[in-house]
Design an enzyme around this catalytic site. Structure first.
Site, PDB file in Angstrom:
ATOM      1  N   MET A  66      -0.318   4.864  -0.474  1.00 13.29           N
ATOM      2  CA  MET A  66      -1.247   3.742  -0.629  1.00 13.29           C
ATOM      3  C   MET A  66      -1.870   3.774  -2.025  1.00 13.29           C
ATOM      4  O   MET A  66      -2.161   4.844  -2.543  1.00 13.29           O
ATOM      5  CB  MET A  66      -2.347   3.860   0.420  1.00 13.29           C
ATOM      6  CG  MET A  66      -3.273   2.662   0.458  1.00 13.29           C
ATOM      7  SD  MET A  66      -4.622   2.923   1.614  1.00 13.29           S
ATOM      8  CE  MET A  66      -3.875   2.363   3.128  1.00 13.29           C
TER       9      MET A  66
ATOM     10  N   LEU B  47      -3.153  19.050 -12.438  1.00  5.13           N
ATOM     11  CA  LEU B  47      -4.277  19.939 -12.105  1.00  5.13           C
ATOM     12  C   LEU B  47      -4.187  20.331 -10.632  1.00  5.13           C
ATOM     13  O   LEU B  47      -4.651  19.624  -9.752  1.00  5.13           O
ATOM     14  CB  LEU B  47      -5.620  19.256 -12.407  1.00  5.13           C
ATOM     15  CG  LEU B  47      -5.925  19.037 -13.895  1.00  5.13           C
ATOM     16  CD1 LEU B  47      -7.199  18.228 -14.075  1.00  5.13           C
ATOM     17  CD2 LEU B  47      -6.029  20.373 -14.633  1.00  5.13           C
TER      18      LEU B  47
ATOM     19  N   SER C  57       2.346  10.419   1.600  1.00  4.43           N
ATOM     20  CA  SER C  57       1.261   9.671   2.230  1.00  4.43           C
ATOM     21  C   SER C  57       1.827   8.463   2.994  1.00  4.43           C
ATOM     22  O   SER C  57       2.760   8.624   3.774  1.00  4.43           O
ATOM     23  CB  SER C  57       0.255   9.270   1.132  1.00  4.43           C
ATOM     24  OG  SER C  57      -0.947   8.822   1.696  1.00  4.43           O
ATOM     25  N   HIS C  58       1.321   7.248   2.727  1.00  9.67           N
ATOM     26  CA  HIS C  58       1.840   6.067   3.422  1.00  9.67           C
ATOM     27  C   HIS C  58       3.347   5.884   3.160  1.00  9.67           C
ATOM     28  O   HIS C  58       4.088   5.355   3.986  1.00  9.67           O
ATOM     29  CB  HIS C  58       1.049   4.820   2.962  1.00  9.67           C
ATOM     30  CG  HIS C  58       1.190   3.647   3.875  1.00  9.67           C
ATOM     31  ND1 HIS C  58       0.389   2.534   3.787  1.00  9.67           N
ATOM     32  CD2 HIS C  58       2.033   3.401   4.901  1.00  9.67           C
ATOM     33  CE1 HIS C  58       0.741   1.665   4.723  1.00  9.67           C
ATOM     34  NE2 HIS C  58       1.736   2.168   5.412  1.00  9.67           N
TER      35      HIS C  58
ATOM     36  N   HIS D 182      -4.543  16.353  -0.943  1.00  7.73           N
ATOM     37  CA  HIS D 182      -3.628  15.215  -0.835  1.00  7.73           C
ATOM     38  C   HIS D 182      -2.987  14.843  -2.173  1.00  7.73           C
ATOM     39  O   HIS D 182      -1.825  14.457  -2.230  1.00  7.73           O
ATOM     40  CB  HIS D 182      -4.388  14.018  -0.247  1.00  7.73           C
ATOM     41  CG  HIS D 182      -3.496  12.950   0.292  1.00  7.73           C
ATOM     42  ND1 HIS D 182      -2.686  13.142   1.408  1.00  7.73           N
ATOM     43  CD2 HIS D 182      -3.261  11.677  -0.113  1.00  7.73           C
ATOM     44  CE1 HIS D 182      -2.023  12.036   1.657  1.00  7.73           C
ATOM     45  NE2 HIS D 182      -2.341  11.132   0.742  1.00  7.73           N
TER      46      HIS D 182
ATOM     47  N   ASP E  12      -5.700  17.839   4.354  1.00  4.61           N
ATOM     48  CA  ASP E  12      -5.578  17.856   2.887  1.00  4.61           C
ATOM     49  C   ASP E  12      -6.587  16.913   2.225  1.00  4.61           C
ATOM     50  O   ASP E  12      -6.465  16.567   1.064  1.00  4.61           O
ATOM     51  CB  ASP E  12      -4.142  17.497   2.464  1.00  4.61           C
ATOM     52  CG  ASP E  12      -3.760  16.065   2.809  1.00  4.61           C
ATOM     53  OD1 ASP E  12      -4.613  15.316   3.334  1.00  4.61           O
ATOM     54  OD2 ASP E  12      -2.603  15.682   2.545  1.00  4.61           O
TER      55      ASP E  12
ATOM     56  N   ASP F  73      -2.791  16.973  -4.896  1.00  2.00           N
ATOM     57  CA  ASP F  73      -2.002  18.110  -5.395  1.00  2.00           C
ATOM     58  C   ASP F  73      -0.541  17.988  -4.953  1.00  2.00           C
ATOM     59  O   ASP F  73       0.367  18.427  -5.650  1.00  2.00           O
ATOM     60  CB  ASP F  73      -2.540  19.442  -4.827  1.00  2.00           C
ATOM     61  CG  ASP F  73      -3.918  19.808  -5.359  1.00  2.00           C
ATOM     62  OD1 ASP F  73      -4.301  19.317  -6.433  1.00  2.00           O
ATOM     63  OD2 ASP F  73      -4.599  20.607  -4.681  1.00  2.00           O
TER      64      ASP F  73
HETATM   65 CA    CA Z   1      -5.432  18.261  -7.919  1.00  2.27          CA
END
Ligand code: CA
Length: 311
Positions: free
Chosen positions: A43, A287, A110-111, A277, A255, A279
């Site tokens: 998303m 990062l 994710s989505h 989520h 997450d 990462d």
């Molecule tokens: Ca991160």
């Protein structure tokens, strides 16, 4: 000794100058899958915002370095899984036409992990494998929370829709997309009720128990998943704090947006990486935790897994 350093410098310049995937000296076929790899965003995803930040930060290149043929797709930032899935299917057909291959390996975050399930369910003949990363197959508690606190047709709902639609439209404009946006429909798609309905129509690979694994192969399509349960993973990443906050509405480890058990699909590779989520797709701009396998390494290992499975 001096000549050695000069050679080393020349070599490092050569490596730096080579475009991703064009130069390889070691393990050059490690990720060389039989079928192309398709990366499907989540998303409010974007394939290349401002042409600088890739949604799949450093992942496409890492896969290509080992010989994979990789395509990054783009669908509506906010919309139903069916709408996004149809858009993805059209792009999969284009990829097959371009490459001359008969199938693709779909990887969704994710989505995007729901979109790839839709494509595999309606056109299993075009799909070798489905992999979801941090996808809410049983729903996202945050979507339930928002839905419960935003009553139908109320002022709050229109405000929420305005913000989400605007964000989607802005992201779309920046990336040159004209896909329709529908934030509330997207939210409905991610609630536990929305997913129960989606799973009833498209059950492939979904665990039948609350927290088990799903079928690893359905109708000739292999199913895999992984996810994280880390929250504050990198001191320098400003996205960590909001994810730690949204994590509070979840009854299970998560997450920041997706619960551990809800992420299960097919063969569960791992469900507790020390990753939040973002990462999971090596964001923001790489990062991530230094105490966990790098996301690019995990993607490369998975491509090698697909390759070894003949996919
Ligand atoms: Ca991160």
């Amino acid at each position: 000794m001096r000549r050695c350093s000069a050679l080393l410098l020349a070599f490092s310049l050569l490596v730096t100058a080579a475009p991703a995937g064009a130069f390889c000296l070691w393990n050059c076929s490690y990720t060389k899958t039989k079928y192309p790899i398709v990366l499907a965003h989540g998303m409010s995803g974007f394939d290349s915002l401002f042409g600088v930040i890739d949604y799949w930060y450093g992942i496409e290149g890492a896969l290509e370095d080992g010989g994979a043929n990789v395509f990054v797709t783009e669908v509506s930032q906010f919309n139903t899984t069916q709408q996004r899935g149809e858009q993805l299917l059209a792009q999969v057909q284009q990829i097959l036409a371009i490459t001359g291959k008969s199938k693709v390996n779909l990887i969704g975050h994710s989505h995007g992990g729901l979109d790839v399930r839709y494509v595999a369910a309606v056109r299993p003949d075009l799909v070798a494998s489905v992999t979801s990363i941090g996808s809410p197959h049983k729903g996202a508690a945050l979507a339930d929370f928002l839905r419960a606190n935003v009553s139908n047709g109320s002022f709050t709902e229109s405000v929420l829709a305005f913000f989400a639609n605007s964000l989607g439209t802005v992201l779309g404009l920046l990336t040159g997309s004209t896909n329709p946006q529908d934030a509330v429909a997207a939210l409905e798609s991610l609630t536990s009720a929305g997913l129960a309905s989606f799973n009833a129509t498209y059950p492939q690979g979904v665990p039948t128990s609350a927290c088990g694994a799903g079928a690893s192969s359905v109708g000739g399509v292999r199913y895999y998943s992984w996810s994280g349960t880390g929250l504050l993973t990198n001191l320098f990443d400003v996205s960590d704090a909001p994810l730690a906050l949204t994590a509070l509405v979840y009854p299970e480890s998560n997450d920041g947006l997706v619960g551990r058990c809800s992420s299960h699909l097919g063969q569960v590779i791992r469900d507790n990486y020390f990753m939040n989520h973002l990462d999971e797709v090596n964001q923001v701009v790489g990062l991530v935790s230094i105490f966990e396998s790098n996301p690019t390494t995990i993607f490369r290992a998975h491509a090698n897994r697909l390759k070894n499975a003949g996919l």
